[in-house]
Design an enzyme around this catalytic site. Structure first.
Site, PDB file in Angstrom:
ATOM      1  CG  HIS A   1       8.303  18.267  16.688  1.00  0.00           C
ATOM      2  ND1 HIS A   1       7.877  17.128  17.701  1.00  0.00           N
ATOM      3  CD2 HIS A   1       7.446  18.722  16.085  1.00  0.00           C
ATOM      4  CE1 HIS A   1       6.527  17.401  17.434  1.00  0.00           C
ATOM      5  NE2 HIS A   1       6.195  18.040  16.394  1.00  0.00           N
TER       6      HIS A   1
ATOM      7  CG  ASN B   1       1.739  18.216  12.332  1.00  0.00           C
ATOM      8  OD1 ASN B   1       2.509  17.707  13.323  1.00  0.00           O
ATOM      9  ND2 ASN B   1       1.238  19.466  12.452  1.00  0.00           N
TER      10      ASN B   1
ATOM     11  CG  ASP C   1       8.662  14.671  19.845  1.00  0.00           C
ATOM     12  OD1 ASP C   1       7.851  15.586  20.318  1.00  0.00           O
ATOM     13  OD2 ASP C   1       8.558  14.236  18.654  1.00  0.00           O
TER      14      ASP C   1
ATOM     15  CG  ASN D   1      -0.906  16.812  15.558  1.00  0.00           C
ATOM     16  OD1 ASN D   1      -1.865  16.084  15.881  1.00  0.00           O
ATOM     17  ND2 ASN D   1      -0.392  18.173  15.898  1.00  0.00           N
TER      18      ASN D   1
END
Length: 186
Positions: free
Chosen positions: A19, A67, A92, A113
Site C-alpha cells: 500500500h 483513505n 498502488d 480509497n
C-alpha cells in the site's frame, strides 16, 4: 511548480508494504535527485521541494492514512495554486500484476480509497496519476495483502516498476505531455 503526491500510510509499521508503493516511488525520486529530507507541512503532509532538470518540483507524502489522502492533497493544491495539469498522484493498484505501470489523465477511483478521497477533495477526477501494480492476493484478505510486503520473488518486478514510474515522472517534469506519455508507457 509541479506537485507529485505519493500515496501510502505514515509510520514504520507500514514501511515497504504494498500500500506504500506511492511513497516508495516518490522517495526514490527524491533520493536520486538529492532533494533532502521530507519536512512537515501544516496541510497534513510531509514534503520536499527542489529543482529537477530546471523545474521546481514539490514531492508530497500525506500524513493522513491512505483513505483520507484528500484531506492533505486538496488543501495543498489550493494553497500552492497548483494547476491540475501540474499534479501527478502515484498509487498502488490491485488490478494490475506486480511490475506493471499505467499512466492515466483522469478516471474513477477504481475502488482505491486514497484516490476516492482525492477526487472528493478536488471535486474532479481529472488529474494525472501513475498506477503501479501490486496484484490481487493469492490467498488471505485484501487488507492483509496491501499491508503486507512484497515477496522475494515479486521484489525484482516491483523494483523495475518503481524505476519505470520514476522515468515517466522525469519525462513529465522535463515537459512531455502526460497524455503522450500514456502512449509511451502503457
Amino acid at each position: 511548480m509541479k506537485m507529485i503526491v505519493g500515496l501510502g500510510n505514515i509510520g514504520t509499521r507500514y514501511d515497504e508494504t504494498r500500500h506504500n508503493t506511492g511513497f516508495m516511488v516518490v522517495e526514490q525520486l527524491a533520493r536520486d535527485y538529492h532533494l533532502g529530507a521530507f519536512t512537515h507541512l501544516k496541510q497534513e503532509a510531509v514534503a520536499v521541494t527542489g529543482m529537477i532538470n530546471g523545474e521546481k518540483v514539490m514531492i508530497v507524502k500525506p500524513t493522513t492514512f491512505m483513505n483520507d489522502s484528500g484531506r492533505a492533497v486538496g488543501p495543498l493544491v489550493d494553497y500552492y495554486d497548483i494547476d491540475l495539469d501540474d499534479l501527478v498522484v502515484v498509487n498502488d493498484d490491485l488490478d494490475m500484476p506486480v511490475g506493471k505501470v499505467r499512466l492515466k489523465t483522469h478516471g474513477a477511483s477504481g475502488g482505491h480509497n486514497g484516490l476516492k478521497s482525492i477526487i472528493n477533495a478536488l471535486g474532479t477526477n481529472k488529474f494525472n496519476r501513475i498506477k503501479v501494480g501490486i496484484d490481487h492476493p493469492k490467498h488471505g484478505t485484501v487488507v492483509s495483502h496491501v499491508l503486507g510486503k512484497f515477496t522475494k520473488e515479486e521484489r525484482p518486478d516491483f523494483d523495475q516498476a518503481v524505476l519505470t514510474a520514476e522515468y515517466a515522472l522525469e519525462d513529465w517534469i522535463n515537459g512531455e505531455n502526460f497524455a503522450q506519455l500514456m502512449n509511451e508507457y502503457n
